[in-house]
Design a protein around this motif. Structure first.
Motif, short mmCIF file in Angstrom:
data_model
loop_
_atom_site.label_atom_id
_atom_site.label_comp_id
_atom_site.label_asym_id
_atom_site.label_seq_id
_atom_site.Cartn_x
_atom_site.Cartn_y
_atom_site.Cartn_z
N VAL A 115 1.97 6.15 -10.49
CA VAL A 115 0.78 5.34 -10.21
C VAL A 115 1.04 4.39 -9.05
O VAL A 115 0.22 4.26 -8.13
N PHE A 116 2.19 3.71 -9.08
CA PHE A 116 2.51 2.77 -8.01
C PHE A 116 2.58 3.47 -6.66
O PHE A 116 1.98 3.02 -5.67
N LEU A 117 3.30 4.60 -6.61
CA LEU A 117 3.43 5.33 -5.35
C LEU A 117 2.09 5.89 -4.91
O LEU A 117 1.78 5.90 -3.70
N GLY A 118 1.28 6.34 -5.86
CA GLY A 118 -0.03 6.88 -5.52
C GLY A 118 -0.93 5.84 -4.89
O GLY A 118 -1.60 6.10 -3.88
N LEU A 119 -0.95 4.64 -5.46
CA LEU A 119 -1.75 3.55 -4.89
C LEU A 119 -1.22 3.18 -3.50
O LEU A 119 -2.00 2.90 -2.58
N PHE A 120 0.08 3.17 -3.37
CA PHE A 120 0.71 2.84 -2.09
C PHE A 120 0.30 3.87 -1.03
O PHE A 120 -0.05 3.52 0.11
N ALA A 212 4.48 0.95 9.10
CA ALA A 212 5.42 0.16 8.31
C ALA A 212 5.37 0.57 6.84
O ALA A 212 6.41 0.71 6.18
N GLY A 213 4.15 0.78 6.33
CA GLY A 213 4.00 1.20 4.95
C GLY A 213 4.62 2.56 4.69
O GLY A 213 5.24 2.79 3.65
N TYR A 214 4.48 3.46 5.65
CA TYR A 214 5.06 4.79 5.50
C TYR A 214 6.58 4.73 5.51
O TYR A 214 7.24 5.41 4.72
N CYS A 245 -0.01 12.00 -5.41
CA CYS A 245 -1.16 12.41 -4.61
C CYS A 245 -2.43 12.49 -5.45
O CYS A 245 -3.52 12.21 -4.97
N LEU A 246 -2.27 12.87 -6.72
CA LEU A 246 -3.41 12.87 -7.63
C LEU A 246 -3.96 11.46 -7.81
O LEU A 246 -5.17 11.22 -7.74
N VAL A 247 -3.06 10.51 -8.02
CA VAL A 247 -3.47 9.11 -8.17
C VAL A 247 -4.12 8.61 -6.89
O VAL A 247 -5.16 7.94 -6.93
N CYS A 250 -7.65 9.97 -6.50
CA CYS A 250 -8.58 9.27 -7.40
C CYS A 250 -8.94 7.89 -6.84
O CYS A 250 -10.11 7.48 -6.88
N PHE A 251 -7.93 7.19 -6.31
CA PHE A 251 -8.17 5.87 -5.73
C PHE A 251 -9.10 5.97 -4.52
O PHE A 251 -10.03 5.17 -4.36
N ALA A 252 -8.88 6.96 -3.66
CA ALA A 252 -9.73 7.15 -2.48
C ALA A 252 -11.15 7.54 -2.90
O ALA A 252 -12.13 7.09 -2.28
N PHE A 253 -11.27 8.34 -3.95
CA PHE A 253 -12.58 8.74 -4.46
C PHE A 253 -13.34 7.52 -4.98
O PHE A 253 -14.54 7.35 -4.71
N VAL A 254 -12.65 6.66 -5.72
CA VAL A 254 -13.27 5.43 -6.21
C VAL A 254 -13.66 4.53 -5.05
O VAL A 254 -14.75 3.93 -5.04
#
Length: 380
Positions: A115-120, A212-214, A245-247, A250-254
């Motif tokens: 979840v953390f990595l997905g949001l990141f 930087a984030g990458y 990537c699934l997380v 979902c975050f991008a869809f929201v």
């Protein structure tokens, strides 16, 4: 922009206690025959072509009337289901590795990591979309080359990266390369996107922040494999690719619905300069291109090494500005040429240091295997 996984490289000491004497502690990944070279060449082509096509198509989307940053973010991520068939591929002896720990991480721990990595991932993909929207694609790609410098910086604190003269040289060159673009004259010819200076500044800042984030993400992935997952197995790597990537999707869809950008999509499709079908196909091919990149990067990890996969990806960054001149008529002025040369120089300096590290690691590894063999036969 999707991720490619950095696998841990400092587990020999722990693995050798459980491995058979004289047996390699880690799988040999160096190319030894023509077939392997062909596979590496194919995967490298996927990386270079997928990354270049996705970046250019992303620029085309914005240039021809696309305005949804969340849609541009979603298509970078939503194509991950095409990777599911990789779970069905039998694991060859070459990709089998020694499992370091006896107790696997709990479901809660792994879920938290995903979840953390997905949001990141979702956040830096959004920042990349903003940068691609407001910057000429050539400028955008040159700034993205700074991700190597950021990766080295964060690896110093998180992964015990040593700052050798070559790494320091790379950091300085890549920093100067990106900084030079701040002084680029903003007229119509140098800024074909037609955005205001304020939006250009926002795009520049977002692209630097995304790079930087990458760089931080790669260091966090390596740390997660070493401290939490503690496995280099095929399934572990696939899980670390698919679930975050699934997380992120979902975050991008929201985000697409929360920002109400979804309401503008019908109008955007109607106003798209190339027509409705081209609008849909542009988004579809962006998603496919990123997955072609992912398949190539993932293949290089197992055919060669994670370092080689990362290196090939960064090699592709200077290709995009050249293609942008051909397809989008970006102006390649003297400042961009200098920035491009410095970026390539910094990249080569960074990769050469890792080549030296890998060569030293293989030398030490052979020495570790030879010594027990000599002692077991009674030879000095």
């Amino acid at each position: 922009m999707f991720l490619y996984v950095l696998l841990p490289a400092e587990e020999d000491k722990e693995a050798k206690h459980s491995s058979v004497q004289n047996e390699p502690l880690v799988p040999e990944r160096g190319p030894k025959n023509v077939k392997l070279w062909i596979r590496i060449a194919i995967h490298a082509f996927f990386v270079l072509s997928g990354q270049s096509a996705a970046t250019l198509l992303g620029t085309l989307y914005f240039k021809k009337g696309g305005n949804s940053k969340w849609m541009a973010t979603l298509v970078q991520l939503a194509g991950f289901p095409v990777l599911f068939p990789y779970y069905c591929i039998p694991q060859s002896k070459k990709t089998k590795t020694v499992k370091i720990q006896t107790k696997t991480p709990s479901f809660l721990v792994l879920s938290s990591v995903y979840v953390f990595l997905g949001l990141f991932i979702a956040v830096y993909c959004y920042l990349y979309s903003v940068g691609l929207m407001y910057l000429p694609v050539s400028t955008f790609s040159l700034i993205c080359a700074s991700q190597l410098a950021f990766n080295a910086f964060f690896s110093f604190f998180l992964n015990s990266q040593k700052f050798t003269p070559f790494i320091i040289n790379s950091l300085m060159l890549l920093t100067i390369s990106s900084t030079l673009l701040v002084f680029q004259k903003q007229d119509d010819s140098a800024n074909p996107t037609g955005v205001s200076k304020g939006k250009y500044a926002i795009g520049f800042i977002c692209t630097v922040a995304a790079s930087a984030g990458y760089g931080l993400l790669l260091s966090l992935l390596q740390l997660a494999f070493k401290k939490i997952v503690k496995s280099e197995s095929f399934t572990a790597v696939m899980d670390m690719v698919i679930y975050p990537c699934l997380v992120a999707s979902c975050f991008a869809f929201v985000g697409l619905f929360a920002s109400k950008e979804w309401k503008t999509i019908p109008r955007e499709m109607e106003a798209y300069e190339m027509g409705k079908v081209s609008y849909v196909m542009t988004l579809v091919w962006i998603a496919i291109a990123w997955q072609v990149f992912n398949i190539g990067a993932f293949g290089l990890i197992f055919e060669a090494s994670s370092l080689f996969s990362n290196a090939i990806s960064v090699v592709g960054l200077p290709i995009v500005p050249i293609l942008a001149v051909v397809f989008f008529h970006d102006k390649m002025d003297g400042l961009k040429v200098i920035s491009l040369v410095l970026a390539i120089w910094g990249f080569l300096s960074y990769v050469y240091q890792h080549y030296l590290d890998e060569h030293q690691s293989k030398t030490d590894h052979r020495g570790t295997n030879v010594v027990p063999s000599a002692s077991s036969t009674g030879n000095p």
